[in-house]
Write an enzyme that holds these catalytic residues in place. Sequence first.
Site, PDB file in Angstrom:
ATOM      1  N   PRO A 271       0.857  -1.156  -0.068  1.00 19.84           N
ATOM      2  CA  PRO A 271       0.034   0.049   0.047  1.00 19.84           C
ATOM      3  C   PRO A 271       1.123   1.441   0.003  1.00 19.84           C
ATOM      4  O   PRO A 271       1.672   1.418   0.934  1.00 19.84           O
ATOM      5  CB  PRO A 271      -0.842  -0.208   1.454  1.00 19.84           C
ATOM      6  CG  PRO A 271       0.078  -0.947   2.252  1.00 19.84           C
ATOM      7  CD  PRO A 271       0.751  -1.853   1.124  1.00 19.84           C
ATOM      8  N   ASP A 441       5.928   3.348   1.246  1.00 21.95           N
ATOM      9  CA  ASP A 441       5.112   2.207   1.944  1.00 21.95           C
ATOM     10  C   ASP A 441       4.301   2.961   3.137  1.00 21.95           C
ATOM     11  O   ASP A 441       4.900   3.249   4.139  1.00 21.95           O
ATOM     12  CB  ASP A 441       6.262   1.172   2.403  1.00 21.95           C
ATOM     13  CG  ASP A 441       5.673  -0.083   3.000  1.00 21.95           C
ATOM     14  OD1 ASP A 441       4.337   0.023   3.291  1.00 21.95           O
ATOM     15  OD2 ASP A 441       6.220  -1.060   3.036  1.00 21.95           O
ATOM     16  N   HIS A 442       2.928   2.773   2.993  1.00 19.33           N
ATOM     17  CA  HIS A 442       2.223   3.448   3.941  1.00 19.33           C
ATOM     18  C   HIS A 442       2.095   2.731   5.293  1.00 19.33           C
ATOM     19  O   HIS A 442       1.408   2.946   6.334  1.00 19.33           O
ATOM     20  CB  HIS A 442       0.791   3.684   3.512  1.00 19.33           C
ATOM     21  CG  HIS A 442       0.247   5.054   3.930  1.00 19.33           C
ATOM     22  ND1 HIS A 442       0.479   5.302   5.316  1.00 19.33           N
ATOM     23  CD2 HIS A 442      -0.793   5.932   3.495  1.00 19.33           C
ATOM     24  CE1 HIS A 442      -0.292   6.377   5.500  1.00 19.33           C
ATOM     25  NE2 HIS A 442      -0.899   6.634   4.433  1.00 19.33           N
ATOM     26  N   ARG A 443       2.767   1.505   5.131  1.00 20.33           N
ATOM     27  CA  ARG A 443       2.616   0.546   6.400  1.00 20.33           C
ATOM     28  C   ARG A 443       3.346   1.094   7.523  1.00 20.33           C
ATOM     29  O   ARG A 443       3.492   0.772   8.713  1.00 20.33           O
ATOM     30  CB  ARG A 443       3.154  -0.826   5.978  1.00 20.33           C
ATOM     31  CG  ARG A 443       1.733  -1.669   5.049  1.00 20.33           C
ATOM     32  CD  ARG A 443       2.681  -2.997   4.584  1.00 20.33           C
ATOM     33  NE  ARG A 443       3.670  -2.798   3.862  1.00 20.33           N
ATOM     34  CZ  ARG A 443       4.270  -3.822   3.466  1.00 20.33           C
ATOM     35  NH1 ARG A 443       3.929  -5.001   3.824  1.00 20.33           N
ATOM     36  NH2 ARG A 443       5.469  -3.879   2.781  1.00 20.33           N
TER      37      ARG A 443
END
Length: 469
Positions: A271, A441-443
Amino acid sequence: MAQLLKTTFLPSSLPRASTVRSPSIHISTHRSRTTQVEAKIREIFMPALSSTMTEGKIVSWVKSEGDKLSKGESVVVVESDKADMDVETFYDGYLAAIMVEEGGVAAVGSAIALLAETEEEIAEARSKASSSSSSAAQPASTSSSAPEPSQTEKIAEPAGPAISKAAAIVGSAVHPASEGGKRVVASPYAKKLAKELKVELERVVGSGPMGRIVAKDVEAAAAAADAAASLAPKVGTTVNPPSGIELGTVVPFTTMQGAVSRNMVESLAVPTFRVGYTITTDALDALYKKIKSKGVTMTALLAKATALALVKHPVINSSCRDGKSFTYNSSINIAVAVAMDGGLLTPVLQDADKVDIYSLSRKWKELVDKARAKQLQPHEYNTGTFTLSNLGMYGVDRFDAILPPGTGAIMAVGASQPTVVATKDGRIGMKNQMQVNVTADHRVIYGADLASFLQTLAKIIEDPKDLTF
């Protein structure tokens, strides 16, 4: 039970005392159902030469069938998904039978040739290779019953992941021209020059010893081709496609393109989000103009500025690989995308925050040369912690980049262009500005993290005094 033998092929340019393990090529002996054969005919397998390699392409056989091999001699050049590898043998013997010709592709662990210990065994090895090829050519059975075992049983296991991770990669000679199965003899530099000038070696007449093609022969052939092209009649205003491209044809991926494709698909599972920023580059442009004559490149300046900003924002330099945890990387290694003929590589400027700008520029030029010659070693392309992609030299003002697997962020850099801007006191002025867009990386990384990082980067670029220390 037949005895299991094993040999090792090493990249020819690696020192013998290297602590990097070389790719191993497993060799097995063969046992007929009725006759026990001594372990003197060895089966050469396609080695796993990188952690992502599932198959390899034979670029060239340095030796021909029947040639005597001495320990330490280069035998075959294999193209992996990252580079060409020139490998050598640790066994004396004879290259008895080539099972995968130049240009052929074989899965990791499958046989590509047979090695005979004595000259007398060459005929037997070729017979085994022929029977093996005939067996492989038969269509697969549609019966639900288990297939019959082949006459030649493979005892050795395919090269495994441990070999893939430890593989060492070095550059190789350019694919030698061949015609009718006969290899054209040319000097290594002539081969390299032929590739650069797009000259077909099989059409060149060598002037060196024993008809060997040398550099001047290639240059003469290229000059003759250019002269012929300039004399060709021009019909109307028809625009021809670039040389070597046949419109309407279907072209399979090269090994490198296949690897890029797999990486891009893998990226879709992460994501991501994007944040853009406008940075004034007047001061950076002035610095570049001042120190360009000393060999400093704009890529090195951008990499250095990015590395110094990452020092203050370690989360942007982190990575998440399992979806359950992330790593604060201990080194700041800036990977920079380089367009290749038929692919893309990302040479890595290691410890870019600690290396001075002059050394960093020299290193970058060295990496680009090695990348284009397919001579990068694993640590020079797979250790990046942050990626930089610059299309500014093409006049592109902004674009988005796809996040490489295993990294936290990639920054897309556009061209620096004169822009009319308004100052805080209401005046109108002209400044050079560039657009940067970071994909993350939105994690692991959030919007505020990227915004803060980009603010720091902008301050460094707009006041670049620290870049030369």
